[in-house]
Design an enzyme around this catalytic site. Structure first.
Site, PDB file in Angstrom:
ATOM      1  N   LYS A  72      21.195  26.972 -11.805  1.00  0.00           N
ATOM      2  CA  LYS A  72      21.519  26.714 -13.263  1.00  0.00           C
ATOM      3  C   LYS A  72      23.077  26.308 -12.949  1.00  0.00           C
ATOM      4  O   LYS A  72      24.204  27.342 -13.131  1.00  0.00           O
ATOM      5  CB  LYS A  72      21.475  28.237 -13.756  1.00  0.00           C
ATOM      6  CG  LYS A  72      21.406  28.237 -15.164  1.00  0.00           C
ATOM      7  CD  LYS A  72      20.862  29.263 -15.730  1.00  0.00           C
ATOM      8  CE  LYS A  72      20.920  29.563 -17.218  1.00  0.00           C
ATOM      9  NZ  LYS A  72      20.302  28.681 -18.179  1.00  0.00           N
TER      10      LYS A  72
HETATM   11  N1  PMP Z   1      14.823  26.198 -18.362  1.00  0.00           N
HETATM   12  C1  PMP Z   1      15.890  25.868 -18.579  1.00  0.00           C
HETATM   13  C2  PMP Z   1      16.680  24.342 -18.512  1.00  0.00           C
HETATM   14  C3  PMP Z   1      16.837  26.850 -19.059  1.00  0.00           C
HETATM   15  O1  PMP Z   1      18.254  26.637 -19.212  1.00  0.00           O
HETATM   16  C4  PMP Z   1      16.201  28.135 -19.109  1.00  0.00           C
HETATM   17  C5  PMP Z   1      16.993  29.073 -19.705  1.00  0.00           C
HETATM   18  N2  PMP Z   1      17.972  29.816 -18.748  1.00  0.00           N
HETATM   19  C6  PMP Z   1      15.012  28.395 -18.820  1.00  0.00           C
HETATM   20  C7  PMP Z   1      14.176  27.255 -18.318  1.00  0.00           C
HETATM   21  C8  PMP Z   1      14.261  29.765 -18.748  1.00  0.00           C
HETATM   22  O2  PMP Z   1      14.727  30.498 -17.852  1.00  0.00           O
HETATM   23  P1  PMP Z   1      14.928  32.205 -18.058  1.00  0.00           P
HETATM   24  O3  PMP Z   1      13.577  32.528 -18.346  1.00  0.00           O
HETATM   25  O4  PMP Z   1      15.356  32.655 -16.748  1.00  0.00           O
HETATM   26  O5  PMP Z   1      16.128  32.342 -19.091  1.00  0.00           O
END
Ligand code: PMP
Length: 297
Positions: free
Chosen positions: A154
């Site tokens: 991320k």
């Molecule tokens: N894809 C992207 C590109 C994101 O930014 C997020 C948010 N973190 C998610 C998927 C979903 O991830 P999570 O369920 O871990 O928040």
């Protein structure tokens, strides 16, 4: 929305007033998007304030840093402890939490730094009420090539892609973008994962060109527990013409229904879909209303 005169944030080992937490305009991260972050949520549960899946989020933060060579010395346990302290100091129960590891030193070079900064902020975020479904649009923008910067990390710089795609969809009158990967397969939303329903089963993109969402993993577990088949496989946008329903998942969005994708409007009301059922189960889980082993807050 994010802070007031009393809000405290964590910055490099200290709790400081939010309006005193600043960063150099020469910071390497600001210029090159070279930073790693997370988004977590805490909920008011019968057992007190609980951060949902703190371990998974902080393991992902550590992975993100390591994937791009950003130093981060704090362990998952330390990061979790700091975050609970931050919530307590601000008197927050239902909150969104934003940790950011960044290269804050003035540096216009493009070599990974020897040191980094750690910032953790939180702001109150109550339960989003209402069940408005989203109208999605297949974006002309693709998710970044996973071989450019690891896509399962991320990394702040990835979100230039998210901002461009999401703004484009909104400017065209849709609620959100749905992005394909570099091979033309449906990948994910700009800040969420995507699922569709067909014949009582769920389909979602596999790992490879998506951020492996923690909500995605939770929803897959909930579905499989309920005996619903979940296919993690590549599919093209044409496959969506046969979809009977769809939803997005993410820490911020939780489980949110989709009413249409481009011209294709789902006939089944979202309330009658598997997604709606999983949305209720997800809420029960994060707020500590659900029994069972999945309650790992
Ligand atoms: N894809 C992207 C590109 C994101 O930014 C997020 C948010 N973190 C998610 C998927 C979903 O991830 P999570 O369920 O871990 O928040």
């Amino acid at each position: 929305m994010y802070f007031n005169n009393n809000t405290l944030v964590f910055l490099d080992g200290h709790f400081v007033k939010a309006d005193q937490a600043s960063c150099s305009a020469y910071a390497q991260s600001l210029h090159y998007g070279y930073a790693a972050f997370e988004g977590l949520r805490s909920y008011n549960t019968p057992a007190g304030t609980r951060i949902f899946k703190a371990k998974e989020h902080y393991e992902r933060l550590r992975y993100s840093c390591q994937a791009v060579g950003l130093p981060l010395s704090h362990s998952v346990e330390e990061l979790t402890e700091i975050t609970y302290k931050l919530l307590e100091k601000n008197n927050f129960t239902d909150a969104y939490i934003r940790p950011l590891v960044y290269a804050g030193e003035p540096n216009m070079g493009i070599k990974a730094p020897a040191t980094s900064n750690l910032f953790i902020a939180a702001w109150e975020w109550g339960k989003y009420l209402g069940d408005q479904c989203l109208r999605l649009m297949i974006s002309p923008y693709e998710r970044p090539n996973p071989k450019s910067v690891p896509i399962e990390a991320k990394i702040s710089g990835h979100y230039a892609n998210s901002i461009v795609a999401s703004s484009d969809a909104k400017n065209k009158g849709y609620d959100e973008a749905l992005l394909l990967d570099m091979n033309g397969f449906v990948a994910e939303g700009p800040g969420s994962n995507f699922f569709f329903e067909k014949g009582g089963e769920l389909y979602t993109a596999p790992a490879g060109s998506i951020l492996k969402g923690i909500t995605r993993a939770t929803v897959i577990e909930l579905a499989r527990e309920a005996g619903i088949k979940v296919h993690e496989q590549f599919f093209r946008p044409e496959a969506l013409k046969e979809a009977e329903g769809a939803f997005l998942t993410g820490t911020a969005a939780e489980v949110v229904g989709v009413s249409s994708i481009g011209e294709h409007v789902f006939q089944k009301p979202f309330a009658d879909t598997i997604g709606a059922r999983l949305a209720r189960q997800y809420t029960a889980l994060v707020t500590g209303q659900a029994a069972g082993h999945l309650l790992t807050v």
